[in-house]
Design an enzyme around this catalytic site. Structure first.
Site, PDB file in Angstrom:
ATOM      1  N   ASN A  79       0.815  -1.210   0.000  1.00 35.72           N
ATOM      2  CA  ASN A  79       0.000   0.000   0.000  1.00 35.72           C
ATOM      3  C   ASN A  79       0.857   1.273   0.000  1.00 35.72           C
ATOM      4  O   ASN A  79       2.042   1.223  -0.312  1.00 35.72           O
ATOM      5  CB  ASN A  79      -1.039  -0.023   1.119  1.00 35.72           C
ATOM      6  CG  ASN A  79      -2.306   0.704   0.666  1.00 35.72           C
ATOM      7  OD1 ASN A  79      -2.326   1.936   0.652  1.00 35.72           O
ATOM      8  ND2 ASN A  79      -3.303  -0.023   0.251  1.00 35.72           N
ATOM      9  N   ARG A  80       0.229   2.380   0.357  1.00 33.86           N
ATOM     10  CA  ARG A  80       0.861   3.677   0.087  1.00 33.86           C
ATOM     11  C   ARG A  80       1.665   4.231   1.261  1.00 33.86           C
ATOM     12  O   ARG A  80       1.269   4.067   2.415  1.00 33.86           O
ATOM     13  CB  ARG A  80      -0.215   4.702  -0.308  1.00 33.86           C
ATOM     14  CG  ARG A  80      -0.845   4.358  -1.633  1.00 33.86           C
ATOM     15  CD  ARG A  80      -1.994   5.271  -1.998  1.00 33.86           C
ATOM     16  NE  ARG A  80      -2.508   4.879  -3.303  1.00 33.86           N
ATOM     17  CZ  ARG A  80      -3.292   3.819  -3.508  1.00 33.86           C
ATOM     18  NH1 ARG A  80      -3.683   3.072  -2.502  1.00 33.86           N
ATOM     19  NH2 ARG A  80      -3.678   3.504  -4.729  1.00 33.86           N
ATOM     20  N   HIS A 105       3.106  -0.170  -2.813  1.00 35.91           N
ATOM     21  CA  HIS A 105       3.443  -1.599  -2.927  1.00 35.91           C
ATOM     22  C   HIS A 105       4.934  -1.885  -3.127  1.00 35.91           C
ATOM     23  O   HIS A 105       5.310  -2.768  -3.898  1.00 35.91           O
ATOM     24  CB  HIS A 105       2.641  -2.233  -4.066  1.00 35.91           C
ATOM     25  CG  HIS A 105       1.168  -2.318  -3.797  1.00 35.91           C
ATOM     26  ND1 HIS A 105       0.634  -2.422  -2.541  1.00 35.91           N
ATOM     27  CD2 HIS A 105       0.098  -2.322  -4.651  1.00 35.91           C
ATOM     28  CE1 HIS A 105      -0.693  -2.487  -2.635  1.00 35.91           C
ATOM     29  NE2 HIS A 105      -1.036  -2.422  -3.887  1.00 35.91           N
ATOM     30  N   HIS A 175      -1.657 -10.049  -3.263  1.00 35.56           N
ATOM     31  CA  HIS A 175      -2.596  -9.212  -4.015  1.00 35.56           C
ATOM     32  C   HIS A 175      -3.459 -10.011  -4.995  1.00 35.56           C
ATOM     33  O   HIS A 175      -3.679  -9.592  -6.130  1.00 35.56           O
ATOM     34  CB  HIS A 175      -1.817  -8.109  -4.745  1.00 35.56           C
ATOM     35  CG  HIS A 175      -2.608  -6.870  -4.976  1.00 35.56           C
ATOM     36  ND1 HIS A 175      -3.694  -6.838  -5.828  1.00 35.56           N
ATOM     37  CD2 HIS A 175      -2.495  -5.627  -4.470  1.00 35.56           C
ATOM     38  CE1 HIS A 175      -4.190  -5.619  -5.835  1.00 35.56           C
ATOM     39  NE2 HIS A 175      -3.482  -4.854  -5.014  1.00 35.56           N
ATOM     40  N   TYR A 177      -6.743 -11.274  -6.734  1.00 40.55           N
ATOM     41  CA  TYR A 177      -8.128 -10.829  -6.946  1.00 40.55           C
ATOM     42  C   TYR A 177      -8.983 -12.092  -6.996  1.00 40.55           C
ATOM     43  O   TYR A 177      -8.759 -12.969  -7.832  1.00 40.55           O
ATOM     44  CB  TYR A 177      -8.278 -10.118  -8.289  1.00 40.55           C
ATOM     45  CG  TYR A 177      -7.519  -8.827  -8.409  1.00 40.55           C
ATOM     46  CD1 TYR A 177      -8.146  -7.599  -8.177  1.00 40.55           C
ATOM     47  CD2 TYR A 177      -6.187  -8.822  -8.800  1.00 40.55           C
ATOM     48  CE1 TYR A 177      -7.456  -6.403  -8.316  1.00 40.55           C
ATOM     49  CE2 TYR A 177      -5.489  -7.627  -8.943  1.00 40.55           C
ATOM     50  CZ  TYR A 177      -6.134  -6.427  -8.706  1.00 40.55           C
ATOM     51  OH  TYR A 177      -5.444  -5.252  -8.850  1.00 40.55           O
ATOM     52  N   ASP A 248     -11.633   0.645  -1.730  1.00 41.26           N
ATOM     53  CA  ASP A 248     -10.165   0.566  -1.775  1.00 41.26           C
ATOM     54  C   ASP A 248      -9.706   1.084  -0.415  1.00 41.26           C
ATOM     55  O   ASP A 248      -9.052   2.106  -0.302  1.00 41.26           O
ATOM     56  CB  ASP A 248      -9.630   1.424  -2.931  1.00 41.26           C
ATOM     57  CG  ASP A 248      -8.158   1.145  -3.225  1.00 41.26           C
ATOM     58  OD1 ASP A 248      -7.544   0.378  -2.459  1.00 41.26           O
ATOM     59  OD2 ASP A 248      -7.633   1.710  -4.198  1.00 41.26           O
ATOM     60  N   GLN A 291      -6.977  -4.572   3.350  1.00 40.69           N
ATOM     61  CA  GLN A 291      -7.415  -3.664   2.304  1.00 40.69           C
ATOM     62  C   GLN A 291      -8.403  -4.421   1.431  1.00 40.69           C
ATOM     63  O   GLN A 291      -8.070  -5.462   0.869  1.00 40.69           O
ATOM     64  CB  GLN A 291      -6.194  -3.253   1.447  1.00 40.69           C
ATOM     65  CG  GLN A 291      -6.475  -2.201   0.397  1.00 40.69           C
ATOM     66  CD  GLN A 291      -6.399  -0.785   0.949  1.00 40.69           C
ATOM     67  OE1 GLN A 291      -6.018  -0.575   2.112  1.00 40.69           O
ATOM     68  NE2 GLN A 291      -6.750   0.192   0.146  1.00 40.69           N
ATOM     69  N   GLU A 318      -6.498  -7.841   0.907  1.00 39.38           N
ATOM     70  CA  GLU A 318      -5.060  -7.759   1.186  1.00 39.38           C
ATOM     71  C   GLU A 318      -4.841  -7.589   2.685  1.00 39.38           C
ATOM     72  O   GLU A 318      -4.952  -6.492   3.216  1.00 39.38           O
ATOM     73  CB  GLU A 318      -4.456  -6.577   0.422  1.00 39.38           C
ATOM     74  CG  GLU A 318      -4.734  -6.591  -1.063  1.00 39.38           C
ATOM     75  CD  GLU A 318      -4.623  -5.192  -1.676  1.00 39.38           C
ATOM     76  OE1 GLU A 318      -3.598  -4.523  -1.471  1.00 39.38           O
ATOM     77  OE2 GLU A 318      -5.566  -4.766  -2.355  1.00 39.38           O
TER      78      GLU A 318
END
Ligand code: GLA
Length: 353
Positions: A79-80, A105, A175, A177, A248, A291, A318
């Site tokens: 993440n950020r 990431h 990650h 999906y 998100d 997340q 996540e």
């Protein structure tokens, strides 16, 4: 049983493999050591037909050139991190920025695009990779091991361990999906979700946490205390959903601790059900956050077996520490001290309902 196949060479000429772990029920996971990526996961549906529940690509080249981190292990920090900046032990660090002004990431070519060393034992693969001191601006040389197992009970168990040569920060996640209706079904948002959380970390317009935790009102978009289809509130008039174009957000987990796996600190994080297939997935983790990302930025692309993926083609769950935790004293610490061991376990368990 684990079989090993050739998965071709990266653009740098590194050899990669594709592993297939098949359990006693015939269900199987395929994984590549390129980014420890989960490529497919075939589990039985309500009619016992094996169904691939995760988005993936057919070739290594697609993994190398595509964005979206399909199935990948991400880090050093998932993440950020706001503006890629933080300070640790009184020193300022600047990381590579790759998401507007932010670090995301682990930056371009983080762990998600490393070719990991491997050791196979029964239904477990132990992957190992190193991130050098100073890589992407992070302090310390990190040695990371990721053990992936797929059990006879249809549990995908991901165990991460890391050590660093110097004090540093770390946050590893996977990650993948998921589309429990079968990858590329076209209606992944009809999956139903339940999340064991007390709220989300509020984000600003750059998807960076403000520091505030929002506890949702009953039946509001971020209330997943009862099972509901992801699409129910996806386009609701809610400022947090508007910023991200869907979900998100980091959910602050508060589920019951589960002792059945004998793993300290493991708690129930989420539950997902495919409305078509009746495949259900339970998520357990030792991490404080998760997340939930409804693939809002996923652009149209080719997936596996003539399937196409586009916006909302799956949901990533996540499990992680909170985003930008190093810049928020009130969040759980992401610091990994020299001499300490980072350890994180996440389990995705599949069943039918
Ligand atoms: C995470 C982020 C998203 C997006 C994806 C990758 O889930 O929170 O905003 O960057 O990764 O596309």
């Amino acid at each position: 049983m684990t079989e090993i196949y050739d998965f071709g060479k990266t653009c740098k000429g590194e050899k990669t493999c594709l592993f297939q772990i098949t359990n006693m029920q015939g269900a199987f996971a395929t994984v590549t050591n390129y980014g420890c990526t989960l490529v497919s996961l075939f589990v039985p549906d309500k009619n016992d037909a094996l169904t691939d529940v995760c988005l993936g690509y057919e070739t290594l080249q697609e993994y190398e050139k595509s964005d979206g981190y399909l199935g990948m292990l991400v880090g050093r920090c998932a993440n950020r991190i706001a503006k890629g900046k933080f300070s640790l032990n009184g020193k300022n660090y600047t990381l590579a920025v790759n998401n507007g002004v932010n670090h995301l990431h682990g930056g371009i070519n983080g762990f998600s695009s490393k070719v990991f060393g491997f050791e196979v034992k029964g239904n477990t693969i132990k992957f190992t990779a190193v991130s050098d001191d100073g890589e992407k601006g992070y302090p310390g040389k990190i040695t990371l091991t990721a053990c992936y197992s797929f059990t006879d009970e249809n549990e995908l168990i991901l165990k991460y361990n890391a050590v660093s040569s110097e004090d540093t920060i770390i946050n590893i996640t996977n990650h993948t999906y998921f589309d429990l209706n079968g990858q590329g079904s076209g209606h992944a948002m009809e999956q139903k979700a339940m999340i064991f959380s007390r709220g989300i970390t509020e984000i600003d317009e750059n998807l960076i946490p403000t520091g505030k935790i929002i506890s949702p009102e009953k039946n509001s978009p971020f209330d997943f205390s009862n099972l509901k289809p992801l699409c129910r509130d996806l386009n609701a008039d809610n400022p947090q959903l508007k910023i991200a174009g869907g979900y998100d957000h980091n959910f602050v987990l508060n589920g019951d601790y589960d002792s059945s796996y004998g793993i300290f600190g493991l708690r129930k994080a989420a539950y997902l059900v495919g409305d078509d297939t009746s495949i259900a997935m339970e998520v357990y983790t030792t991490q404080p956050g998760m997340q939930m990302y409804t693939a809002n930025f996923l652009t149209d692309r080719k997936g596996v077996i003539r399937k196409r993926y586009t916006k909302n083609a799956g949901v990533a769950l996540e499990t992680q520490n909170f985003p930008d935790a190093i810049n928020h004293k009130e969040f759980p610490s992401p610091v990994l001290k020299q001499g300490e061991i980072y350890s994180h376990t996440t389990i995705y368990k599949f069943l039918t309902v």
